[in-house]
Design an enzyme around this catalytic site. Structure first.
Site, PDB file in Angstrom:
ATOM      1  N   ASP A 247       0.613  -1.368  -0.116  1.00  0.00           N
ATOM      2  CA  ASP A 247      -0.129  -0.113   0.148  1.00  0.00           C
ATOM      3  C   ASP A 247       1.145   0.892  -0.330  1.00  0.00           C
ATOM      4  O   ASP A 247       1.506   1.353   1.304  1.00  0.00           O
ATOM      5  CB  ASP A 247      -1.062  -0.581   1.287  1.00  0.00           C
ATOM      6  CG  ASP A 247      -1.866   1.723   1.188  1.00  0.00           C
ATOM      7  OD1 ASP A 247      -1.962   1.522   0.622  1.00  0.00           O
ATOM      8  OD2 ASP A 247      -1.754   1.825   2.663  1.00  0.00           O
ATOM      9  N   GLY A 297      -4.787   3.995  -9.931  1.00  0.00           N
ATOM     10  CA  GLY A 297      -5.595   4.959  -9.001  1.00  0.00           C
ATOM     11  C   GLY A 297      -4.605   5.528  -8.628  1.00  0.00           C
ATOM     12  O   GLY A 297      -3.866   5.627  -7.315  1.00  0.00           O
ATOM     13  N   VAL A 298      -4.491   6.995  -8.795  1.00  0.00           N
ATOM     14  CA  VAL A 298      -3.944   8.439  -8.643  1.00  0.00           C
ATOM     15  C   VAL A 298      -4.919   9.398  -9.044  1.00  0.00           C
ATOM     16  O   VAL A 298      -4.916  10.029  -9.472  1.00  0.00           O
ATOM     17  CB  VAL A 298      -2.226   8.299  -9.357  1.00  0.00           C
ATOM     18  CG1 VAL A 298      -2.062   9.393  -8.484  1.00  0.00           C
ATOM     19  CG2 VAL A 298      -1.030   6.879  -9.068  1.00  0.00           C
ATOM     20  N   CYS A 304      -9.254  12.287  -1.660  1.00  0.00           N
ATOM     21  CA  CYS A 304      -8.208  12.154  -1.967  1.00  0.00           C
ATOM     22  C   CYS A 304      -7.814  13.465  -2.415  1.00  0.00           C
ATOM     23  O   CYS A 304      -8.625  14.426  -2.840  1.00  0.00           O
ATOM     24  CB  CYS A 304      -7.452  11.421  -2.895  1.00  0.00           C
ATOM     25  SG  CYS A 304      -7.526   9.671  -2.730  1.00  0.00           S
ATOM     26  N   GLY A 339     -12.473   6.219  -6.920  1.00  0.00           N
ATOM     27  CA  GLY A 339     -13.987   7.381  -7.412  1.00  0.00           C
ATOM     28  C   GLY A 339     -14.896   6.010  -7.734  1.00  0.00           C
ATOM     29  O   GLY A 339     -15.615   6.815  -8.419  1.00  0.00           O
ATOM     30  N   GLY A 360     -13.947   2.658  -1.084  1.00  0.00           N
ATOM     31  CA  GLY A 360     -14.002   2.996   0.413  1.00  0.00           C
ATOM     32  C   GLY A 360     -14.984   3.983   0.597  1.00  0.00           C
ATOM     33  O   GLY A 360     -15.725   3.341   1.689  1.00  0.00           O
ATOM     34  N   TYR A 384     -15.029   9.314   7.586  1.00  0.00           N
ATOM     35  CA  TYR A 384     -14.187   8.790   6.641  1.00  0.00           C
ATOM     36  C   TYR A 384     -13.285   9.590   6.578  1.00  0.00           C
ATOM     37  O   TYR A 384     -13.242  10.505   6.427  1.00  0.00           O
ATOM     38  CB  TYR A 384     -15.260   8.352   5.306  1.00  0.00           C
ATOM     39  CG  TYR A 384     -14.552   8.123   4.057  1.00  0.00           C
ATOM     40  CD1 TYR A 384     -13.633   6.643   4.006  1.00  0.00           C
ATOM     41  CD2 TYR A 384     -14.567   8.650   2.763  1.00  0.00           C
ATOM     42  CE1 TYR A 384     -13.074   6.016   2.690  1.00  0.00           C
ATOM     43  CE2 TYR A 384     -13.613   8.132   1.770  1.00  0.00           C
ATOM     44  CZ  TYR A 384     -13.159   6.553   2.014  1.00  0.00           C
ATOM     45  OH  TYR A 384     -12.085   6.391   0.504  1.00  0.00           O
ATOM     46  N   GLY A 386      -8.996  10.170   4.660  1.00  0.00           N
ATOM     47  CA  GLY A 386      -8.045   9.436   3.502  1.00  0.00           C
ATOM     48  C   GLY A 386      -6.788   9.397   4.198  1.00  0.00           C
ATOM     49  O   GLY A 386      -6.539   9.076   5.485  1.00  0.00           O
ATOM     50  N   GLU A 416      -1.832  14.244   2.068  1.00  0.00           N
ATOM     51  CA  GLU A 416      -3.175  14.773   0.421  1.00  0.00           C
ATOM     52  C   GLU A 416      -4.399  14.101   0.685  1.00  0.00           C
ATOM     53  O   GLU A 416      -4.350  13.182  -0.989  1.00  0.00           O
ATOM     54  CB  GLU A 416      -1.958  13.987  -0.225  1.00  0.00           C
ATOM     55  CG  GLU A 416      -0.626  15.158  -0.357  1.00  0.00           C
ATOM     56  CD  GLU A 416       0.457  14.223  -1.879  1.00  0.00           C
ATOM     57  OE1 GLU A 416      -0.253  13.440  -2.766  1.00  0.00           O
ATOM     58  OE2 GLU A 416       1.493  14.126  -1.707  1.00  0.00           O
TER      59      GLU A 416
HETATM   60  P1  XMP Z   1     -13.048   6.161  -3.031  1.00  0.00           P
HETATM   61  O1  XMP Z   1     -13.547   7.184  -4.214  1.00  0.00           O
HETATM   62  O2  XMP Z   1     -13.740   4.350  -3.377  1.00  0.00           O
HETATM   63  O3  XMP Z   1     -11.177   5.858  -2.310  1.00  0.00           O
HETATM   64  O4  XMP Z   1     -13.544   6.383  -1.209  1.00  0.00           O
HETATM   65  C1  XMP Z   1     -10.925   5.085  -2.040  1.00  0.00           C
HETATM   66  C2  XMP Z   1      -9.299   4.816  -1.680  1.00  0.00           C
HETATM   67  O5  XMP Z   1      -8.985   5.882  -2.413  1.00  0.00           O
HETATM   68  C3  XMP Z   1      -7.288   6.204  -1.555  1.00  0.00           C
HETATM   69  N1  XMP Z   1      -7.330   6.834  -0.758  1.00  0.00           N
HETATM   70  C4  XMP Z   1      -6.395   8.289  -0.873  1.00  0.00           C
HETATM   71  N2  XMP Z   1      -5.512   8.799  -1.870  1.00  0.00           N
HETATM   72  N3  XMP Z   1      -4.713  10.577  -0.318  1.00  0.00           N
HETATM   73  C5  XMP Z   1      -5.325   9.695  -1.774  1.00  0.00           C
HETATM   74  O6  XMP Z   1      -4.581  10.436  -2.639  1.00  0.00           O
HETATM   75  C6  XMP Z   1      -5.823   9.549   1.171  1.00  0.00           C
HETATM   76  O7  XMP Z   1      -5.488  10.126   1.935  1.00  0.00           O
HETATM   77  C7  XMP Z   1      -5.956   8.735   0.244  1.00  0.00           C
HETATM   78  N4  XMP Z   1      -6.871   7.638   1.102  1.00  0.00           N
HETATM   79  C8  XMP Z   1      -7.040   6.414   0.267  1.00  0.00           C
HETATM   80  C9  XMP Z   1      -6.946   4.856  -1.415  1.00  0.00           C
HETATM   81  O8  XMP Z   1      -6.154   4.264  -2.579  1.00  0.00           O
HETATM   82  C10 XMP Z   1      -8.513   3.857  -1.218  1.00  0.00           C
HETATM   83  O9  XMP Z   1      -8.455   2.722  -1.893  1.00  0.00           O
END
Ligand code: XMP
Length: 477
Positions: A247, A297-298, A304, A339, A360, A384, A386, A416
């Site tokens: 990860d 996924g970036v 994010c 996404g 997520g 929720y 990040g 981020e």
């Molecule tokens: P969703 O859209 O389903 O995405 O909520 C979940 C994914 O988001 C990523 N993720 C992050 N990406 N900064 C980022 O740029 C963050 O703080 C962060 N937290 C999660 C990760 O790939 C997750 O599976």
């Protein structure tokens, strides 16, 4: 000036309907593979985030046919314990109610009433099973001081199974002998567990459950790419993790490639997911390092802020398509991570070639997620956040450097990711039912009985802003 290529995301496109012979959504099969070797019954993977996946959510998702990836924002021991919790034999009633043979009928009936059970397993001082006492044995008993051993059905008349008996075997034995309870007893005669007809019935209600070859639920776990990751990987595999996920936000960093290679070398039989990348080159390098699936996924995730903070990212549909093209050459599946805002995005991601989606925010509001519940104006929400948000970063620094001041820690963070609340949405089963229902519907519009056919039959159309507005339901007045 050099031409800049166009990149698209889910909302930029729609799938074109086609002639379909599928009369019911039930006639489609959404099974898929997560990695080279691991198969799932639905293409849903829960995000390895601390407000999304712990053992409880992973258990619920495995029962639905998907898989949870336990997050890594805890100690190695804690993460391994979460994995072990998912892997424990769930078929066996954990709290077996027992009594000694020398106790009285009066004591037994009080114990049964207190614990709300209709039978007690009778064990001696060494834990050996000597009989079973049920409410039927107590009916019309006038001498309440009589000993349990005088009324119980003795061991010699009981049907038992060995520890580790599968639910399938238990169902057969219970049916054959018209029994409701099957005590599990080891070679020394000691009681090790109990399977009841209720366990068997519950299992029959969850037919999509995904299990390993020993009948335990499937689960994955995340590791990092710096520090203790090898030690963590070893502990997680020992605890029973079926798949590890490296990860890291920039999976195409050289240290991420190195970490992938090293973990694969140390643990060659573990299924290894690596990411996150958004390009064909990133995909190729991680597969070359040993990845069994690529997480793509970036910056598309709901929490994010990478794209606005770092100015870096690739709109998710294009990222998935580019990575799939490369991964296909090597027979490696792609996980479209982040996404997914509505069910329709799942069909789009899979039509673009992903084998699964990682989710997520859409799962963070479920009953089973570990996020904190908050109440606002009478409505329930769950937090929720990040994984690169300041809240998670500060929590981690606090764990690692408890002596430092909160203000100093906070000042050093360049997040981020963000933190917000999502509405409470009911159980994971209910949410997954809606998401998979949408996917099944999309498949039937495209005459796709399998996800392979979905991909083969997919025709995307780019739409305009007006087309997107038209797609959204208009609230009536
Ligand atoms: P969703 O859209 O389903 O995405 O909520 C979940 C994914 O988001 C990523 N993720 C992050 N990406 N900064 C980022 O740029 C963050 O703080 C962060 N937290 C999660 C990760 O790939 C997750 O599976």
């Amino acid at each position: 000036m050099r031409e800049i290529p166009l990149a698209l995301t889910y909302d930029d496109v729609l799938l074109v309907p086609r002639r379909s012979s599928i009369a019911s959504r039930r006639d489609v099969d959404p099974t898929t593979r997560l990695t080279r070797r691991l198969r799932l019954r639905i293409p849903i993977v829960s995000a390895n985030m601390d407000t999304v996946t712990d053992a409880r959510l992973a258990v619920a998702l495995a029962h639905e046919g998907g898989i949870g990836i336990i997050h890594r924002f805890m100690t190695i021991e804690e993460e391994a314990a979460e994995v072990a919790h998912v892997k424990r034999p769930e078929d066996v009633v954990r709290e077996v109610h027992t009594i000694g043979p020398e106790r009285t009928i009066s004591e037994a009936s009080t114990q049964m009433a207190r614990s709300g059970v209709s039978s007690l397993l009778v064990i001696d001082r060494d834990g050996a099973l000597v009989g079973i006492l049920t409410t039927r044995d107590l009916l019309f008993e006038e001498n309440l001081e009589r000993k349990v051993r005088e009324r119980m059905t003795p061991r010699g008349e009981l049907v038992t199974g060995p520890p580790g008996t599968s639910l399938e075997d238990a169902r057969r034995i219970l049916h054959e002998h018209r029994l409701e309870k099957l005590p599990l007893v080891d070679g020394e005669g000691r009681l090790r567990g109990l399977i009841t007809s209720r366990d068997v019935l519950r299992q029959a209600r969850l037919p999509r459950t995904v299990r390993d070859e020993r009948g335990r639920l499937l689960v994955g776990a995340a590791i990092g790419a710096v520090g203790d990751y090898v030690e963590r990987a070893v502990a997680l595999v020992e605890a029973g993790a079926d798949v590890l996920v490296v990860d890291i936000a920039h999976g195409h960093a050289e240290h991420a490639i190195r970490a992938t290679r090293e973990v694969k070398q140390r643990l060659p039989s573990v299924e290894l997911v690596a990411g996150n990348v958004a390009t064909a080159e990133g995909t190729r390098d991680l597969i070359e390092a040993g990845a069994d699936a690529i997480k793509v996924g970036v910056g598309p995730g709901a929490a994010c802020s990478t794209r606005v903070v770092a100015g870096v990212g690739v709109p998710q549909l294009t990222a998935v398509m580019e990575c799939v093209e490369e991964a296909d050459r090597q027979g490696v599946p792609v996980i479209a991570d982040g996404g997914i805002r509505q069910a329709g995005d799942i069909a789009k991601a899979l039509a673009a070639g992903a084998a699964t989606v990682m989710i997520g925010s859409l799962l963070a509001g479920t009953e089973e997620s570990p996020g904190m519940t908050v109440v606002r104006n009478g409505a329930r929400y769950k937090v929720y956040r990040g994984s690169a948000s300041s809240a998670v970063a500060i929590d981690r620094m606090r764990r690692e450097r408890p002596e430092e001041q909160f203000d100093e820690l906070a000042a050093g963070v360049v997040p981020e990711g963000v933190e917000f609340v999502v509405p409470h949405k009911g159980t994971l089963g209910e949410v997954v039912h809606q998401l998979v229902g949408g996917l099944r519907s999309g498949m039937s519009y495209l005459n796709a009985r399998t996800l392979g056919e979905l991909r083969a039959n997919a025709g995307f159309l780019r739409i305009t802003e007006a087309g997107w507005r038209e797609s959204l339901p208009l609230p009536g007045d």
